[in-house]
Design a protein around this motif. Structure first.
Motif, mmCIF file in Angstrom:
data_model
loop_
_atom_site.group_PDB
_atom_site.id
_atom_site.type_symbol
_atom_site.label_atom_id
_atom_site.label_comp_id
_atom_site.label_asym_id
_atom_site.label_seq_id
_atom_site.Cartn_x
_atom_site.Cartn_y
_atom_site.Cartn_z
ATOM 1 N N ALA A 129 0.784 -0.984 -0.104
ATOM 2 C CA ALA A 129 0.210 -0.073 0.018
ATOM 3 C C ALA A 129 0.877 1.173 0.097
ATOM 4 C CB ALA A 129 -1.060 0.031 1.124
ATOM 5 N N TYR A 130 2.044 0.984 -0.471
ATOM 6 C CA TYR A 130 2.781 2.452 -0.724
ATOM 7 C C TYR A 130 2.498 2.782 -1.889
ATOM 8 C CZ TYR A 130 6.329 1.375 3.135
ATOM 9 O OH TYR A 130 6.923 1.028 4.496
ATOM 10 N N GLY A 131 2.969 4.102 -2.228
ATOM 11 C CA GLY A 131 2.522 4.456 -3.742
ATOM 12 C C GLY A 131 3.531 3.703 -4.537
ATOM 13 N N TYR A 132 2.952 3.713 -5.847
ATOM 14 C CA TYR A 132 3.563 3.379 -7.102
ATOM 15 C C TYR A 132 3.958 4.536 -8.016
ATOM 16 C CZ TYR A 132 3.266 -1.695 -6.254
ATOM 17 O OH TYR A 132 3.302 -2.955 -5.678
ATOM 18 N N LEU A 150 6.738 7.172 -9.811
ATOM 19 C CA LEU A 150 7.938 7.898 -9.643
ATOM 20 C C LEU A 150 8.714 7.902 -8.215
ATOM 21 C CD1 LEU A 150 7.939 10.904 -11.830
ATOM 22 C CD2 LEU A 150 9.096 8.724 -12.360
ATOM 23 N N PHE A 151 7.777 7.676 -6.886
ATOM 24 C CA PHE A 151 8.084 7.341 -5.675
ATOM 25 C C PHE A 151 8.687 5.925 -5.793
ATOM 26 C CE2 PHE A 151 6.482 5.542 -1.567
ATOM 27 C CZ PHE A 151 7.646 6.219 -0.780
ATOM 28 N N THR A 152 9.885 5.648 -5.031
ATOM 29 C CA THR A 152 10.607 4.400 -5.042
ATOM 30 C C THR A 152 9.951 3.419 -3.960
ATOM 31 O OG1 THR A 152 12.047 5.371 -3.157
ATOM 32 C CG2 THR A 152 12.911 5.401 -5.393
ATOM 33 N N GLY A 153 8.975 3.704 -3.076
ATOM 34 C CA GLY A 153 8.409 2.899 -2.214
ATOM 35 C C GLY A 153 7.746 1.498 -2.672
ATOM 36 N N GLY A 154 6.752 1.783 -3.520
ATOM 37 C CA GLY A 154 5.931 0.676 -3.957
ATOM 38 C C GLY A 154 6.758 -0.398 -4.738
ATOM 39 N N LEU A 155 7.428 -0.004 -5.844
ATOM 40 C CA LEU A 155 8.243 -0.759 -6.847
ATOM 41 C C LEU A 155 9.325 -1.571 -6.008
ATOM 42 C CD1 LEU A 155 8.144 0.865 -10.262
ATOM 43 C CD2 LEU A 155 6.975 -1.068 -9.566
ATOM 44 N N GLY A 156 10.202 -0.694 -4.986
ATOM 45 C CA GLY A 156 11.107 -1.084 -4.287
ATOM 46 C C GLY A 156 10.708 -2.387 -3.461
ATOM 47 N N VAL A 157 9.366 -2.277 -2.885
ATOM 48 C CA VAL A 157 9.043 -3.640 -2.055
ATOM 49 C C VAL A 157 8.538 -4.600 -2.920
ATOM 50 C CG1 VAL A 157 7.315 -4.307 -0.314
ATOM 51 C CG2 VAL A 157 8.237 -2.082 -0.039
ATOM 52 N N HIS A 158 7.953 -4.397 -4.133
ATOM 53 C CA HIS A 158 7.211 -4.901 -5.113
ATOM 54 C C HIS A 158 8.369 -6.178 -5.595
ATOM 55 C CE1 HIS A 158 4.417 -5.990 -8.419
ATOM 56 N NE2 HIS A 158 5.687 -6.671 -8.733
ATOM 57 N N TYR A 159 9.656 -5.660 -6.069
ATOM 58 C CA TYR A 159 10.742 -6.389 -6.401
ATOM 59 C C TYR A 159 11.387 -7.469 -5.543
ATOM 60 C CZ TYR A 159 10.520 -4.662 -11.200
ATOM 61 O OH TYR A 159 10.134 -4.466 -12.667
ATOM 62 N N GLY A 160 11.264 -6.762 -4.305
ATOM 63 C CA GLY A 160 11.795 -7.699 -3.372
ATOM 64 C C GLY A 160 10.982 -8.925 -2.823
ATOM 65 N N ALA A 161 9.648 -8.579 -2.883
ATOM 66 C CA ALA A 161 8.415 -9.472 -2.408
ATOM 67 C C ALA A 161 8.516 -10.630 -3.606
ATOM 68 C CB ALA A 161 7.401 -8.952 -2.388
ATOM 69 N N GLU A 162 8.569 -10.148 -4.893
ATOM 70 C CA GLU A 162 8.887 -11.118 -6.003
ATOM 71 C C GLU A 162 9.947 -11.933 -6.040
ATOM 72 O OE1 GLU A 162 8.285 -9.167 -9.792
ATOM 73 O OE2 GLU A 162 5.894 -9.186 -9.444
ATOM 74 N N LYS A 163 11.179 -11.439 -5.539
ATOM 75 C CA LYS A 163 12.529 -12.214 -5.353
ATOM 76 C C LYS A 163 12.305 -13.266 -4.217
ATOM 77 C CE LYS A 163 17.346 -11.582 -5.224
ATOM 78 N NZ LYS A 163 17.596 -12.236 -6.506
ATOM 79 N N VAL A 164 11.621 -12.861 -3.135
ATOM 80 C CA VAL A 164 11.468 -13.980 -2.085
ATOM 81 C C VAL A 164 10.683 -14.935 -2.760
ATOM 82 C CG1 VAL A 164 10.222 -14.136 0.126
ATOM 83 C CG2 VAL A 164 11.680 -12.291 -0.159
ATOM 84 N N GLY A 165 9.789 -14.679 -3.702
ATOM 85 C CA GLY A 165 8.774 -15.690 -4.230
ATOM 86 C C GLY A 165 7.327 -15.634 -3.725
#
Length: 432
Positions: free
Chosen positions: A132-135, A137-152
């Motif tokens: 629920a971070y903003g997606y 140009l703000f880095t929050g949303g996509l930053g967490v997103h890619y980490g979550a996908e890496k975890v699987g």
């Protein structure tokens, strides 16, 4: 739990060896690929070969947010644009935004760092992570997103807002980890209570909260209301985004991932480095970034470093929660707001006097912003309907620029205190 145990528990001496190797590579990269850094180093009569130890770091020049604005948009990029696969940017004040670029390798490193962070919160391939971070140009949303996908994990990329829908998806999708600002998490908790949703209908186990200052008291409140483990994370777009540091279950500071960043604490006035345990301004040097490496970036955040061993087993140095800032920026619901942005809008509109005051408060769990603006003697005697129209116009323009809602209140002439020195533009009534 650890995502990368060998690196997260690397002995201190090996961390320092790795840092020196990567620092030398980074200095070499910026010297040859970024004219602004090369000029700064030449002014100090430095070449990359002069960096022979970690102690030589203090010989290198600082980087400031103004340097990023002056280099807008791509002047500090150290890789050609054909290798830049993503850009993010902060909102500008009266000047340019700060723009950062990432190569494919940078995104892989970023994903790795966020995988470490999310693993501390219990993330695994069985997790459902609601972001629920903003997606954008703000880095929050996509930053967490890619980490979550890496975890699987399964990712629910809902972004911010639409609170009742957030809660419905938590129920329907079986969300186990929530990622958002702490103030929004508290608002979600209040709404869940108002909707009379039994806790057993939610599978939430942990929250990953950052992007704004918050206290241990707020952590306890979140954990009590949501019945979760609340993890504190820190990051900033100029250095990487979320994933620069995170706390662990010991909760005695946030571990800085030192294989990717070198932290320093300096006296903000003298600019001299301070030892661990002394509060000062937090400074970061990136070690693995290709697209947009930074040398000694002054964050303006006040913190303390702790290099004593942590009971969790991680060997990376810890930083305290941010104690304040050395400039006048304020964070409202995770959004950076500068008084100069308000001034810019008021001057551009030309509808009022250029005297204003920002009053920040917290109603329940949500930050509020009231902008008090002086009107002229002539306007003060104008019709109420006309004054209300001016308030709405200013409010609309501010929300468009800042990305955060505010209340605009026109006040009578000479009612805002004048100062012979630096004007007091902000009253922050929150108890952080």
């Amino acid at each position: 739990m650890m995502w990368n145990r060998p690196m997260e528990t690397l002995p201190r001496e090996q961390i320092k060896q790795l840092q020196l190797q990567r620092l030398q590579q980074t200095v070499e990269r910026v010297y040859h690929n970024v004219p602004a850094y090369r000029q700064k180093m030449q002014e100090r009569h430095l070449t990359p070969q002069d960096i022979r130890s970690l102690e030589d770091l203090r010989r290198l020049p600082f980087t400031t947010k103004q340097d990023l604005r002056d280099a807008y948009p791509y002047g500090l990029f150290a890789a050609p644009m054909k290798d830049i696969v993503r850009v993010h940017a902060s909102s500008g004040t009266t000047g340019n935004a700060t723009v950062v670029g990432y190569t494919r390798s940078d995104l892989n490193h970023w994903s790795e760092l966020m995988a470490r962070t999310l693993t501390i919160a219990g993330a695994s391939p069985e997790s459902v992570i609601q972001i629920a971070y903003g997606y954008g140009l703000f880095t929050g949303g996509l930053g967490v997103h890619y980490g979550a996908e890496k975890v699987g994990a399964t990712v629910v990329p809902i972004s911010g807002g639409n609170t009742k829908r957030q809660i419905k998806l938590m129920q329907d999708f079986g969300t186990t980890i929530l990622a958002c600002t702490p103030s929004y998490a508290l608002f979600l908790a209040e709404t869940i209570q108002e909707m009379q949703i039994p806790r057993e209908q939610l599978q939430l186990k942990a929250g990953v909260f950052g992007a704004e200052p918050w206290t241990e008291e707020m952590r306890k409140e979140l954990e009590y209301r949501l019945q979760i483990m609340a993890i504190d994370i820190y990051g900033l777009s100029e250095v990487m985004g979320p994933g620069v540091s995170t706390d662990c279950h010991v909760r005695q500071g946030l571990h800085i991932f030192e294989d990717h960043f070198i932290p320093e604490i300096i006296d903000p006035i003298t600019e001299e480095p301070l030892p661990p345990g002394e509060p000062g301004e937090l400074v970061f040097t990136s070690l693995t970034k290709e697209g947009f490496p930074v040398i000694r970036y002054r964050t303006r955040d006040i913190s303390v470093l702790d290099d004593t061993p942590c009971a969790c087993g991680r060997t990376h140095v810890r930083m305290s929660k941010i104690r304040g800032r050395t400039d006048d920026m304020v964070i409202i619901r995770g959004v950076n707001v500068f008084p100069s942005q308000i001034e810019s809008v008021l001057l551009q509109l030309g509808l009022t006097e250029p005297h204003y005051l920002l009053v920040i408060d917290r109603v329940g769990t949500m930050d509020t912003l009231e902008v008090r603006v002086e009107v002229s003697e002539k306007m003060f005697s104008d019709k109420v309907a006309n004054l209300e129209q001016v308030e709405r116009t200013i409010q609309r323009e501010l929300e468009s620029l800042l990305g955060v809602s505010s209340r605009v209140r026109l006040v009578e002439p000479k009612s805002i205190e004048r100062s012979e020195g630096k004007a007091k533009r902000v009253i922050d009534n929150r108890r952080l």
